[in-house]
Enzyme design. Structure first.
Site, short mmCIF file in Angstrom:
data_model
loop_
_atom_site.label_atom_id
_atom_site.label_comp_id
_atom_site.label_asym_id
_atom_site.label_seq_id
_atom_site.Cartn_x
_atom_site.Cartn_y
_atom_site.Cartn_z
N GLU A 34 17.42 0.67 -26.83
CA GLU A 34 17.58 -0.50 -25.97
C GLU A 34 19.06 -0.88 -25.90
O GLU A 34 19.75 -0.85 -26.92
CB GLU A 34 16.76 -1.66 -26.55
CG GLU A 34 16.00 -2.45 -25.53
CD GLU A 34 14.96 -1.67 -24.75
OE1 GLU A 34 15.28 -1.23 -23.63
OE2 GLU A 34 13.84 -1.49 -25.23
N THR A 36 21.35 0.80 -24.80
CA THR A 36 22.17 2.00 -24.98
C THR A 36 22.55 2.61 -23.63
O THR A 36 23.53 3.32 -23.53
CB THR A 36 21.38 3.06 -25.79
OG1 THR A 36 20.08 3.17 -25.23
CG2 THR A 36 21.27 2.67 -27.25
N ASP A 37 21.76 2.30 -22.59
CA ASP A 37 21.96 2.98 -21.30
C ASP A 37 23.33 2.72 -20.70
O ASP A 37 24.01 3.64 -20.25
CB ASP A 37 20.84 2.64 -20.31
CG ASP A 37 20.68 1.15 -20.03
OD1 ASP A 37 21.27 0.34 -20.78
OD2 ASP A 37 19.97 0.79 -19.07
N ALA A 122 6.49 -8.20 -16.50
CA ALA A 122 6.26 -7.82 -17.91
C ALA A 122 7.33 -6.85 -18.41
O ALA A 122 7.26 -6.38 -19.54
CB ALA A 122 4.88 -7.21 -18.06
N SER A 127 9.54 -2.63 -9.93
CA SER A 127 10.50 -2.44 -8.83
C SER A 127 10.96 -0.98 -8.74
O SER A 127 11.01 -0.39 -7.66
CB SER A 127 11.71 -3.37 -8.98
OG SER A 127 12.34 -3.15 -10.23
N GLU A 159 18.34 -0.39 -5.71
CA GLU A 159 18.25 -1.61 -6.51
C GLU A 159 19.62 -2.29 -6.60
O GLU A 159 19.73 -3.51 -6.53
CB GLU A 159 17.71 -1.28 -7.91
CG GLU A 159 17.42 -2.51 -8.72
CD GLU A 159 16.01 -2.56 -9.30
OE1 GLU A 159 15.75 -3.51 -10.04
OE2 GLU A 159 15.19 -1.68 -9.02
N ASP A 171 14.78 3.45 -15.68
CA ASP A 171 13.48 3.07 -15.11
C ASP A 171 13.03 4.05 -14.03
O ASP A 171 11.91 4.54 -14.03
CB ASP A 171 13.53 1.65 -14.54
CG ASP A 171 13.85 0.61 -15.61
OD1 ASP A 171 13.84 0.97 -16.80
OD2 ASP A 171 14.11 -0.55 -15.25
N TYR A 221 23.22 -10.78 -21.04
CA TYR A 221 23.36 -9.35 -20.71
C TYR A 221 24.82 -9.05 -20.36
O TYR A 221 25.42 -8.09 -20.88
CB TYR A 221 22.44 -9.01 -19.54
CG TYR A 221 22.55 -7.59 -19.03
CD1 TYR A 221 21.88 -6.54 -19.66
CD2 TYR A 221 23.32 -7.29 -17.91
CE1 TYR A 221 21.97 -5.24 -19.19
CE2 TYR A 221 23.43 -5.99 -17.44
CZ TYR A 221 22.75 -4.97 -18.08
OH TYR A 221 22.85 -3.68 -17.61
#
Length: 384
Positions: A34, A36-37, A122, A127, A159, A171, A221
């Site tokens: 998490e 890390t991207d 959730a 998307s 996006e 994603d 973020y």
């Protein structure tokens, strides 16, 4: 589960013709890895058995006509007039059309119907699933000859440009590229990937949705991204070969970041250690050691909560609560943080009992309903 027949019937009712193609593109979970991207690290996602369904057919004119089952709403626009709209959902499809046209794709008018059973809000990437379903459907409808990775990249750019979310590639990549019974070890630097076995045996993956989204999420973020970039700059002053936290060791952070800023040090160290945890998780999967996988998940949550500080009281409570049960091998918050779900590795036969026990306790403590979502790792985007 939504059936092909259901989608076909609704399309025919709405548009008066049969659809040419029906595409299913799934939501996703991330086992570990998490934040890390955006640091050129690794992630370990897989698709789930909840998906977005898209039916498409060509039109004789240059109109795009969309219908979303969730909102019971049509949206119409001429293909030459597309631009981002205030109404949220069409942007995920229009953004894909925009990206395809930028690549020189020859598109005509089309009808598109969308339905889905990915729980919204959730953190399961409904998307991205919609972008990939639309991209895949238009690829086959207009015979564009695009590869799967191209479809994922187009979804990500849609996006960024039309939905206004500066997301990583995970994603979309997971939605398109996943393989049942496996996770995808994805290198976010160069998009190289490999499949690792996800043999769960007597265990299952259970998501517990806090049903909260704290307002801190977006500002925090941005702050975390900035801290990571600041840490890299400090290391680069001593080592020009470093491009991102992917290239950084704890020793480098100890030497060159810790003496200057302990908060930046702590945040950067989390990312470096999260990549190491992911490697250990992959090794555990290859050896069929679910206990070790679970241990890495618990450790990841500890890091996300205490070091990276992106958890919240609700998420921490859910992870702490399940630790008392030997039938739960691991748990952690999943996603950006400050709400959303925990992902739990639970003995299949214990799932219902766990849900029964934890739901009223959570409600009493936070005054919120807890939603349990059972998921099965599944194949990526496909024509039905």
């Amino acid at each position: 589960m939504i059936s092909k027949e259901q989608v076909e019937h609704r399309y025919k009712t709405l548009f008066g013709t049969e659809p040419s193609h029906i595409v299913r593109s799934p939501g996703r979970i991330n086992i570990i890895g998490e934040h890390t991207d955006y640091n050129e690290g690794f992630v370990l996602p897989t698709a789930i058995d909840k998906a977005i369904y898209v039916a498409v057919g060509r039109r004789e004119d240059n109109q795009i006509r969309l219908y979303a089952e969730d909102f019971r709403a049509y949206f119409d626009v001429a293909i030459d007039d597309i631009q981002p709209v205030d109404l949220g959902w069409p942007n995920y499809i229009l953004g894909v059309v925009h990206q395809l046209r930028l690549r020189g794709a020859q598109l005509g008018g089309f009808n598109l119907y969308v339905d889905g059973d990915v729980p919204l809000g959730a953190g399961l990437s409904s998307s991205a699933a919609l972008e990939c379903a639309a991209g895949y459907a238009l690829n086959v409808l207009f015979d564009l000859q695009l590869g799967r990775v191209d479809i994922a990249k187009i979804g990500q750019l849609a996006e960024h440009t039309y939905a206004g979310v500066n997301c990583g590639i995970m994603d979309q990549f997971a939605s398109v590229m996943s393989k049942a019974g496996h996770v995808v070890k994805l290198d976010c630097r160069d998009l190289s990937f490999s499949y690792k076995p996800l043999a769960l045996g007597d265990y299952a993956i259970l998501l517990l949705n806090t049903n909260v989204k704290h307002s801190l999420a977006s500002s925090a973020y941005n702050d975390r991204r900035a801290a990571c970039e600041a840490g890299v700059k400090l290391v680069q002053q001593h080592n020009a070969a470093v491009n991102s936290l992917r290239d950084v060791t704890v020793e480098m952070l100890d030497n060159w970041v810790k003496p200057i800023d302990t908060d930046i040090y702590t945040k950067c160290r989390f990312v470096v250690e999260e990549n190491e945890r992911l490697d250990r998780a992959c090794k555990a999967l290859e050896e069929g050691d679910l206990d070790e996988l679970g241990e890495q998940m618990f450790q990841a949550h500890e890091g996300l909560s205490k070091a990276y500080e992106v958890s919240c009281a609700e998420l921490d409570f859910l992870v702490d609560y399940v630790k008392q049960f030997p039938e739960v091998l691991g748990a952690r918050m999943m996603g950006g943080g400050f709400g959303g779900c925990t992902i739990n590795l639970v003995k299949t036969s214990f799932q219902d009992l766990l849900i029964e026990r934890i739901t009223p306790v959570y409600k009493e403590k936070f005054g919120l309903e807890l939603t349990a979502i059972k998921v099965i790792p599944s194949d990526g985007t496909a024509l039905l």
